[in-house]
Design a protein around this motif. Structure first.
Motif, PDB file in Angstrom:
ATOM      1  N   GLY A  16      48.459  44.273  40.203  1.00 54.55           N
ATOM      2  CA  GLY A  16      48.704  44.114  41.456  1.00 54.55           C
ATOM      3  C   GLY A  16      48.493  42.806  42.000  1.00 54.55           C
ATOM      4  O   GLY A  16      48.271  42.527  43.126  1.00 54.55           O
ATOM      5  N   ASN A  17      48.459  41.672  41.015  1.00 54.67           N
ATOM      6  CA  ASN A  17      48.355  40.210  41.642  1.00 54.67           C
ATOM      7  C   ASN A  17      49.286  39.419  40.780  1.00 54.67           C
ATOM      8  O   ASN A  17      49.544  39.323  39.647  1.00 54.67           O
ATOM      9  N   CYS A  58      36.079  37.392  43.567  1.00 53.92           N
ATOM     10  CA  CYS A  58      36.202  38.929  44.025  1.00 53.92           C
ATOM     11  C   CYS A  58      34.937  39.412  43.559  1.00 53.92           C
ATOM     12  O   CYS A  58      34.500  40.637  43.828  1.00 53.92           O
ATOM     13  N   VAL A 110      42.005  46.479  38.825  1.00 52.68           N
ATOM     14  CA  VAL A 110      42.747  46.795  39.922  1.00 52.68           C
ATOM     15  C   VAL A 110      41.963  47.371  40.977  1.00 52.68           C
ATOM     16  O   VAL A 110      42.341  47.056  42.212  1.00 52.68           O
ATOM     17  N   PRO A 111      40.878  48.198  40.846  1.00 52.55           N
ATOM     18  CA  PRO A 111      40.069  48.675  42.244  1.00 52.55           C
ATOM     19  C   PRO A 111      39.299  47.652  42.996  1.00 52.55           C
ATOM     20  O   PRO A 111      39.378  47.361  43.992  1.00 52.55           O
ATOM     21  N   LEU A 129      40.672  44.451  43.161  1.00 50.71           N
ATOM     22  CA  LEU A 129      41.558  43.785  44.055  1.00 50.71           C
ATOM     23  C   LEU A 129      42.031  44.270  45.031  1.00 50.71           C
ATOM     24  O   LEU A 129      42.242  43.844  46.145  1.00 50.71           O
ATOM     25  N   ALA A 130      41.946  45.845  44.992  1.00 53.64           N
ATOM     26  CA  ALA A 130      42.616  46.681  46.126  1.00 53.64           C
ATOM     27  C   ALA A 130      41.337  46.766  47.087  1.00 53.64           C
ATOM     28  O   ALA A 130      41.678  46.605  48.231  1.00 53.64           O
ATOM     29  N   ALA A 131      40.119  46.639  46.693  1.00 56.99           N
ATOM     30  CA  ALA A 131      39.177  46.571  47.654  1.00 56.99           C
ATOM     31  C   ALA A 131      39.085  45.239  48.173  1.00 56.99           C
ATOM     32  O   ALA A 131      39.004  45.424  49.768  1.00 56.99           O
ATOM     33  N   ARG A 178      41.668  43.258  48.997  1.00 54.69           N
ATOM     34  CA  ARG A 178      42.840  43.444  49.882  1.00 54.69           C
ATOM     35  C   ARG A 178      42.414  44.357  51.212  1.00 54.69           C
ATOM     36  O   ARG A 178      42.775  44.003  52.318  1.00 54.69           O
ATOM     37  N   SER A 179      41.713  45.454  50.917  1.00 57.87           N
ATOM     38  CA  SER A 179      41.460  45.982  52.112  1.00 57.87           C
ATOM     39  C   SER A 179      40.444  45.576  53.104  1.00 57.87           C
ATOM     40  O   SER A 179      40.439  45.902  54.329  1.00 57.87           O
ATOM     41  N   THR A 235      42.639  36.424  45.447  1.00 59.01           N
ATOM     42  CA  THR A 235      43.587  36.379  44.506  1.00 59.01           C
ATOM     43  C   THR A 235      43.935  34.867  44.328  1.00 59.01           C
ATOM     44  O   THR A 235      43.410  33.982  45.231  1.00 59.01           O
TER      45      THR A 235
END
Length: 142
Positions: free
Chosen positions: A13-14, A69, A127-128, A130-132, A134-135, A141
């Motif tokens: 996802g990056n 991150c 992944v989690p 990166l998602a966190a 982003r949220s 990134t």
């Protein structure tokens, strides 16, 4: 020896990291085709050197992103990168020392196994995070 193919389940996802993984797979596949075509050792050596350099670039990018991150598995991930880089340098040194005796099949097995296992297992742990990020509108990134 088979070709590697990028699949959607390999994406973390990056865009930068996913692009790096695609490039590493491309270099692996280039070596495969070069061996099949019987390309000269100098050309193969050039691609091996490109693989060494690109792996360093990718590892630096990925580790910098992990630092931004605050990825808790950074130290272990860095250790895995160092181990891979060391083995890769060993294979390349073996090739330079005696290209005719180089075990390309063993090299392919090592590289394919590492790429697939590392991306699908170790890198998926990102992944989690990166998602966190982003949220929470964090910019980890790269």
């Amino acid at each position: 020896m088979t070709l590697l193919h990028w699949k959607a389940n390999m994406a973390v996802g990056n865009a930068a990291i996913d692009g790096d993984h695609k490039r590493l797979i491309d270099l692996f596949n280039r070596l495969h085709f070069m061996a099949l075509a019987g390309d000269d050792n100098l050309a193969v050596a050039d691609v091996l050197e490109e693989l060494l350099v690109y792996a360093r670039v990718h590892f630096a990018r990925e580790e910098a992103m992990m630092r931004r991150c605050a990825y808790p598995g950074l130290a272990d991930h860095q250790r895995r990168h160092r181990e891979f880089a060391s083995r890769l340098r060993g294979f390349v040194a073996d090739f330079h020392a005696n290209p005719e005796a180089f075990d390309m099949a063993a090299f392919y097995d090592f590289l394919a196994d590492w790429l697939l296992v590392h991306v699908l297992d170790e890198d998926m742990k990102l992944v989690p995070h990166l998602a966190a990020a982003r949220s929470h509108a964090l910019t980890c990134t790269g």
